[in-house]
Design an enzyme around this catalytic site. Structure first.
Site, short mmCIF file in Angstrom:
data_model
loop_
_atom_site.label_atom_id
_atom_site.label_comp_id
_atom_site.label_asym_id
_atom_site.label_seq_id
_atom_site.Cartn_x
_atom_site.Cartn_y
_atom_site.Cartn_z
N GLY A 129 0.81 -1.22 0.00
CA GLY A 129 0.00 0.00 0.00
C GLY A 129 0.84 1.26 0.00
O GLY A 129 2.03 1.24 -0.26
N HIS B 225 4.36 1.39 -8.10
CA HIS B 225 3.32 0.35 -8.01
C HIS B 225 2.41 0.41 -9.25
O HIS B 225 2.04 -0.62 -9.81
CB HIS B 225 2.43 0.57 -6.78
CG HIS B 225 3.16 0.52 -5.46
ND1 HIS B 225 3.33 1.62 -4.66
CD2 HIS B 225 3.76 -0.50 -4.82
CE1 HIS B 225 3.98 1.28 -3.56
NE2 HIS B 225 4.26 0.00 -3.63
N GLY C 96 8.83 -5.34 -8.72
CA GLY C 96 9.67 -4.24 -9.19
C GLY C 96 11.15 -4.58 -9.07
O GLY C 96 11.58 -5.19 -8.09
N ASP D 25 13.34 -3.73 -5.78
CA ASP D 25 13.69 -4.70 -4.74
C ASP D 25 14.32 -5.91 -5.43
O ASP D 25 13.70 -6.97 -5.56
CB ASP D 25 12.43 -5.07 -3.95
CG ASP D 25 11.85 -3.86 -3.23
OD1 ASP D 25 12.40 -3.46 -2.21
OD2 ASP D 25 10.87 -3.28 -3.75
N LEU E 70 11.37 5.75 -6.55
CA LEU E 70 10.14 5.94 -5.77
C LEU E 70 10.03 4.85 -4.71
O LEU E 70 10.34 3.69 -4.96
CB LEU E 70 8.91 5.87 -6.68
CG LEU E 70 8.77 6.91 -7.78
CD1 LEU E 70 7.38 6.82 -8.41
CD2 LEU E 70 8.98 8.31 -7.25
N ARG F 16 8.74 4.69 1.58
CA ARG F 16 9.56 5.21 2.69
C ARG F 16 10.15 6.59 2.40
O ARG F 16 10.66 7.23 3.32
CB ARG F 16 10.68 4.22 3.02
CG ARG F 16 10.16 2.94 3.67
CD ARG F 16 11.28 2.09 4.24
NE ARG F 16 10.77 1.01 5.06
CZ ARG F 16 10.57 -0.26 4.64
NH1 ARG F 16 10.85 -0.58 3.40
NH2 ARG F 16 10.10 -1.17 5.46
P1 AMP Z 1 6.01 -2.50 -1.61
O1 AMP Z 1 4.65 -1.91 -1.50
O2 AMP Z 1 7.12 -1.59 -1.23
O3 AMP Z 1 6.11 -3.87 -0.99
O4 AMP Z 1 6.23 -2.75 -3.17
C1 AMP Z 1 5.33 -3.52 -3.93
C2 AMP Z 1 5.94 -3.82 -5.27
O5 AMP Z 1 6.22 -2.59 -5.94
C3 AMP Z 1 7.28 -4.58 -5.15
O6 AMP Z 1 7.36 -5.56 -6.17
C4 AMP Z 1 8.30 -3.49 -5.37
O7 AMP Z 1 9.50 -3.97 -5.91
C5 AMP Z 1 7.57 -2.60 -6.37
N1 AMP Z 1 8.13 -1.25 -6.37
C6 AMP Z 1 8.38 -0.47 -5.28
N2 AMP Z 1 8.96 0.69 -5.65
C7 AMP Z 1 9.09 0.63 -7.00
C8 AMP Z 1 9.63 1.52 -7.98
N3 AMP Z 1 10.15 2.70 -7.65
N4 AMP Z 1 9.60 1.13 -9.27
C9 AMP Z 1 9.07 -0.07 -9.62
N5 AMP Z 1 8.54 -0.95 -8.75
C10 AMP Z 1 8.56 -0.61 -7.46
#
Ligand code: AMP
Length: 277
Positions: free
Chosen positions: A27, A33, A143, A146, A180, A183
């Protein structure tokens, strides 16, 4: 768009769909995302997004309680993006009383993020494995931001024969290069400026690689020197590693390399990476 909170309701809704693309998230959505959602929409007939701040992937001194949350805002963004199903379970739905199983991927979880965050990937693999069982996606989108997580998920899917195609999409960045991240909201304006140092360090090492440098230690030293020059940055690690095994490289060979780093800017821990091909 259907917003679903329970596993049983989700299973019913999923049964009405054919080919389904899943974007798992915690979220507080941003354009990174949404790029995964767009990618899923272009390749699948229906798109599901999960929003779940997974407690088991946070260490005891990490930011689980403070992690930013805004469900209404997220749902508006997903509605505009044309998402079909949103799965928003609460913690007890995913980890009911007595829950005592886990998925443990060994090897690729032991370095980089795994050093500072020893139980992190066990939490990630377990929740993603559960989401795959509940949602039964045809494809799942992650993404490159990570990078180690993507390697771990691919390994889990291959090792455990999960019937899901894993797709890894490029990192979305701010105009000044900062990747992006939910955090980033923790950063003060001065810290936000200092945070560009991660991308500067990666870009500089990438330029050296393009100019012919193949020595792993030299690439790591380049990144560290740039990070050291930023007074607000405290470097946790810099790495030039094999993109599949994640082992540190003496020389970058045919498989290229993953350059990655974790850096604290004030209280905020940021990670970033680039792939050298
Ligand atoms: P998170 O909500 O941080 O767990 O991220 C959810 C998904 O979005 C994960 O697969 C992340 O790798 C991806 N993600 C987070 N930040 C980015 C970004 N700047 N560019 C592309 N994908 C991202």
């Amino acid at each position: 768009m259907e917003v679903i909170h329970t596993i049983s309701a989700f299973r019913q809704a999923r049964a009405q769909q054919g080919q389904l693309g899943l974007v798992p998230t915690m979220g507080y959505l941003h354009a990174g995302h949404l790029s995964l959602v767009e990618c899923a929409g272009s390749e699948c007939t229906a798109v599901a997004v999960s929003i779940f701040v997974n407690p088991t992937q946070f260490g005891p001194n990490e930011d689980f309680a403070d992690y930013p949350r805004d469900l209404e805002r997220d749902l508006n963004l997903l509605r505009t993006a044309g998402v079909d199903l949103v799965f928003v379970p609460d913690v007890a739905e995913i980890y009911p009383e007595g829950f005592s199983s886990a998925i443990e991927v060994t090897g690729v979880t032991e370095m980089l993020e795994g050093v500072a965050r020893p139980s992190h990937f066990r939490g990630v693999a377990t929740v993603v494995g559960k989401l795959f069982n509940i949602i039964q996606p045809t494809c799942a989108y992650f993404g490159q931001k990570d990078a180690q997580q993507a390697v771990v998920i691919r390994k889990m899917v291959r090792d455990l024969n999960m019937p899901v195609e894993v797709i890894v999409a490029p990192t979305v960045r701010e105009p000044d290069g900062l990747a992006l991240s939910s955090r980033n909201w923790y950063l003060t304006p001065t810290e936000r400026e200092a945070a560009t140092v991660l991308h500067r360090a990666l870009t500089h090492a990438q330029q050296q690689y393009t100019a012919g440098v193949r020595d792993g230690a030299a690439l790591r030293a380049t990144m560290r020197a740039i990070l050291d020059a930023e007074p607000l940055a405290r470097t946790e690690y810099v790495s030039a590693a094999d993109p599949l095994t994640l082992r540190e490289l003496d020389q970058v060979g045919e498989r290229g390399a993953l350059l990655s780093m974790a850096v604290r800017i004030g209280k905020t821990r940021l990670i970033d990476n680039v792939i050298l091909k």
